[in-house]
Write a protein that holds these residues in place. Structure first.
Motif: not given
Length: 927
Positions: A871-875, A877-880
């Protein structure tokens, strides 16, 4: 205004007026009620009389009807009459009927043939030319009916009461006979049978007869026949009237009879009644007023005398006396006043001595107040302290001061309730602290069995009643054994002794023995204060005992009944500080049960618990009383050996293994299993100078002993322990290669695994897990996603959501990772974390759908750390997510996706870390 006027009246009038008003009101109300009741009774009697006469008249008319019907039947059944009717011989028929008319005493006889033609019609002269309405009656008679009826006279106001009978022959009805009597005043007088009531007869609303003078001429209508007698006014006069209707064979004829009774006699009786009641009321009122006036004057005069005597007494004239000698209430009151005056004079003489006594009592109360105030202060101090020894010392000191004692000895009841154990003895000044124990032939700490045949201490404990003695030397000579439990008497300086039970909720907590200095005694006030103090002391001692027990339970492992890890850590820290201060050695021993998992898996957890209990007993028996033995976690035990070097620690360890080798665990009465342990030693300061370093060194030495075959001792100072570190390095190199292989396919996985390891270790540290389990958590965190080696790169690096097929492939990576890990040695616990870290707490996870505590502990820790890192890491397909939002997601899903306990520990750690970071960059700290 009335209230003021009444208040200014004399006492006599205050008594007289209410009584007279009350009597007159009651008398008037009673007179009125009685008058109305008697008047109503008179009218009800008249109504009953009228109703009775009406019923009687109706019965008489009914009897007359029946007689007429029978007379008609006598005529119709005469054979001669029948023959003459059939022959139609009118002359002979008249001759035959004329004597019958006189014999039957009727006013009318009529005979018709079968066609209704009149054959004979004999009438009284008053009816000679009257037109009789008898057609309906003749038709009914020819139809064969026997009946009675009323026949109206058309041309005049009169009617006849008739009886009708058919004349029967063999061929049927050959004619009919009617006989009748005129309904007139004479018939009504005959029907009334001489009563005083009047009768009026109506036929179809016509007045046809009346015994009431002028009743026929008056135009009026009768009352309904179904009601009770009611009032009726005729020609200005009132009557009570009752109506009756003469019925024939279930129908109503036209004849109505009204019974009238004049109300003039009733009204006259009522007037006379009210006149008499008025006379009686006025006579009674006059008598009451006269009598009340005389009584009020008499009472008022004598009460005036009492008032004057009272005023003199109030003014201080104690010689005032009343002259009343009567033996009634007022006289008794006067004599009571005289007696009161005598008592006042006597009491005045006693006031001086009473004042002196009060001053003396006031001084004693001040002393008691001071003692109570000191007692309250001591009580507050006692309730604020929970250390038993400190509480006992303060109690003893307070009793010396507050109860002015020379010596105090406190004993408490043992845990099993069978003994009194001496705790402390305190004396004032230079007095001998052991004087009280010596009095009972013992020392301060002597144990006294509680028995009814024991000494005074045990008897007080059993009966829970205090005992105060004032001649101790005399009792010592006369009953030394019975009172003090001594076989022979001794000389003692103690003169006065008190033994008080310490009782709380019907439970004896202990007893306290105390003395008075010199020959002073325990006054009643001191005894009361002593009992109150004893109750408070019992509460304070009980609280301290409960605190000691709770403290002990909080430090004891429930299964093995030795210290738990937290208690051992605290004691190790204290002993290490002491060793540093005094520059002395200290050793730590860690023992791990060999093949413990085999015991649990093969024979069940109850057998495993028996193994742990046996190890703890043997370990405790192998150590000194000053050594600290505890359970470190799972199948690990720890021993802190104060002032013990490495060689001495090894002696203790080998003694433990030798004792353990002689023990067996019985399995179902058929097998005796041997128990083995691997023991590691570390010594301060050679192997470590901190708490954690010593434990880590002893733990590493224990692992070396275990990998050396088990059931042996290894010291951290031995060079061979480095072999474990080399083995660990080789193992970590192999594992790091696996992580690197995943990193080559997906850069995110390497950083993610590092974060998961960090977060999982934070949870393990917060929970104070053993070092061995923390090492397993660290390895599992690094390798939890190693199975992604088997997932295609296109799925790992896909920027958008996965399809259903792709998701199924991705959900296989825990199984891929488990296949890799199970090929490596000594990673059984790590294998569980890798295989099950995607299981959900509510059972909806994968790959096996485990639920709740069925999910291995390490897997539940990794699930929280893995989700938070994602949840707290940028991916792509989405921001953290912000940290607080990520924590909110964890807390929202606690109990569904995650273990609630682990979520609470982890979120608390994260928020604490955030607070520390803020403090480091705050303006106050930056300056």
């Amino acid at each position: 205004m009335l209230r003021t006027a009444y208040a200014n009246l004399s006492l006599g009038r205050k008594i007289f007026i209410p009584l007279v008003v009350l009597f007159l009101s009651i008398s008037l109300a009673g007179t009125v009620i009685l008058g109305h009741w008697v008047s109503g009774s008179l009218e009800d009697g008249l109504r009953s009389e009228v109703a009775g006469v009406s019923s009687m008249v109706l019965r008489n008319f009914q009897n007359e009807e029946e007689q007429l019907r029978m007379k008609a039947r006598v005529v119709s059944e005469s054979e001669k009459v029948r023959q003459l009717v059939e022959q139609g011989d009118r002359t002979a028929l008249l001759q035959r009927l004329m004597p019958l008319k006189s014999i039957l005493q009727v006013d009318w006889i009529k005979v018709v043939d079968m066609r209704g033609a009149t054959l004979a019609d004999l009438r009284d002269h008053t009816l000679s030319d009257a037109i009789l309405d008898d057609g309906r009656e003749i038709s009914e008679a020819l139809a064969g009916l026997y009946l009675a009826d009323v026949v109206a006279v058309r041309d005049r106001p009169t009617s006849l009461l008739v009886g009708i009978s058919p004349i029967r022959s063999l061929e049927g009805s050959s004619g009919a006979v009617i006989v009748g009597s005129l309904i007139g005043d004479d018939m009504l007088k005959q029907m009334s049978m001489g009563t005083r009531e009047y009768l009026v007869a109506f036929d179809h609303k016509r007045t046809i007869a009346s015994t009431l003078p002028g009743g026929v001429e008056v135009a009026w209508q009768p009352l309904p026949p179904d009601g009770l007698p009611a009032r009726l006014t005729l020609e200005g006069r009132e009557y009570l009237a009752a109506t009756a209707v003469l019925g024939v064979q279930g129908t109503e004829s036209g004849l109505t009879i009204v019974t009238l009774s004049s109300t003039e006699p009733l009204d006259a009786a009522r007037s006379l009644l009210w006149l008499r009641l008025a006379v009686y009321f006025l006579s009674g009122a006059l008598l009451v007023v006269t009598t009340g006036t005389l009584v009020a004057l008499t009472i008022s005069r004598r009460l005036g005398i009492l008032v004057r005597v009272t005023e003199r007494l109030a003014a201080g004239d104690l010689t005032a006396r009343s002259s009343l000698i009567a033996h009634d209430e007022v006289g008794n009151l006067g004599r009571a006043f005289d007696g009161m005056a005598d008592q006042l004079a006597e009491r005045d003489q006693k006031l001086s001595s009473a004042l002196e006594e009060l001053e003396h009592r006031h001084t004693e109360l001040e002393q008691t107040h001071n003692q109570v105030r000191r007692l309250q202060g001591v009580s507050a101090t006692l309730t604020a302290n929970l250390e038993l020894e400190e509480v006992l010392n303060r109690l003893g000191t307070a009793m010396l001061e507050i109860l002015e004692s020379g010596c105090v000895w406190i004993l408490t009841v043992s845990a099993d309730g069978q003994q009194l154990e001496g705790r402390i003895s305190i004396a004032r000044g230079e007095a001998n602290e052991s004087c009280l124990p010596e009095l009972f032939g013992s020392t301060v700490a002597t144990v006294h069995p509680i028995s009814t045949h024991g000494n005074l201490l045990t008897v007080v404990a059993i009966k829970r009643q205090p005992v105060f003695l004032e001649d101790v030397p005399g009792l010592m000579q006369d009953a030394s054994e019975a009172v003090f439990g001594r076989e022979s008497a001794i000389a003692t300086p103690i003169q006065v002794l008190g033994v008080i039970p310490l009782v709380l909720d019907d439970e004896t907590i202990g007893v306290v023995a105390l003395t008075k200095e010199g020959i002073e005694t325990f006054t009643a006030e001191l005894q009361a204060i002593a009992m109150v103090f004893a109750n408070q002391s019992a509460l304070a001692i009980k609280n301290a005992q409960l605190y000691q027990e709770l403290k002990r339970l909080g430090e004891i492992d429930a299964l093995t009944e030795i210290y738990n890890q937290r208690a051992v850590q605290q004691m190790l820290w204290r002993e290490l500080q002491r060793s540093r201060r005094h520059n002395r050695s200290l050793s730590v021993m860690i023992a791990d049960v060999d093949n413990f998992k085999l015991f649990n898996d093969t024979y069940g957890h109850l057998t495993g618990d028996a193994v742990l209990k046996q190890v703890s007993r043997t370990l405790s028996a192998s150590c000194r009383t000053t050594d600290i033995v505890g359970r470190y976690g799972g199948d690990e035990f720890i021993v802190v050996l104060p002032e013990t070097n490495g060689e001495q620690a090894e002696v203790v360890a080998r003694r433990f293994l030798e004792g353990l080798a002689a023990e067996r665990v019985a399995i179902g009465g058929r097998y005796d299993l041997p128990i083995g342990c691997s023991v590691g030693l570390a010594t301060y300061p050679h192997d470590g100078d901190s708490q954690q370093s010593l434990i880590h060194a002893a733990d590493a030495a224990m692992y070396f002993a275990k990998h050396s075959g088990g059931s042996t001792v290894s010291s951290a100072s031995e060079p061979d322990t480095s072999q474990i570190e080399q083995r660990d390095i080789a193992l970590w190199s192999m594992l790091d290669s696996c992580v690197a292989a995943v990193d080559n396919k997906d850069r995110y996985t390497r950083r993610h695994s590092e974060m998961v390891t960090e977060f999982a270790m934070a949870v393990a540290s917060e929970m104070n897990l053993p070092i061995a389990i923390q090492d397993q958590v660290r390895v599992a965190g690094a390798l939890h996603d190693v199975g992604k080696i088997g997932v295609p790169t296109t799925i790992l690096q896909k920027p958008g959501p996965l399809s259903e097929d792709e998701r199924r492939v991705m959900e296989q990576h825990p199984l891929f990772g488990a296949q890799i890990i199970q090929q490596m040695p000594d990673l059984d616990q790590v294998l569980d974390g890798v295989r099950y870290h995607h299981e959900r707490y509510d059972g909806r996870g994968y790959p096996y759908g485990l639920k709740g505590k069925d999910i291995p502990f390490i897997a539940r820790v990794l699930a929280v750390a893995d989700a938070y890192s994602a949840m707290v890491t940028d991916r792509p397909y989405r921001k953290a997510l912000p940290i607080e939002q990520a924590l909110f997601e964890l807390e929202s899903n606690a109990g569904r996706q995650f273990d609630p306990e682990i979520v609470e520990i982890f979120t608390r750690w994260v928020r604490r870390q955030q607070g520390a970071s803020i403090k480091e960059v705050s303006p106050q700290t930056a300056g």
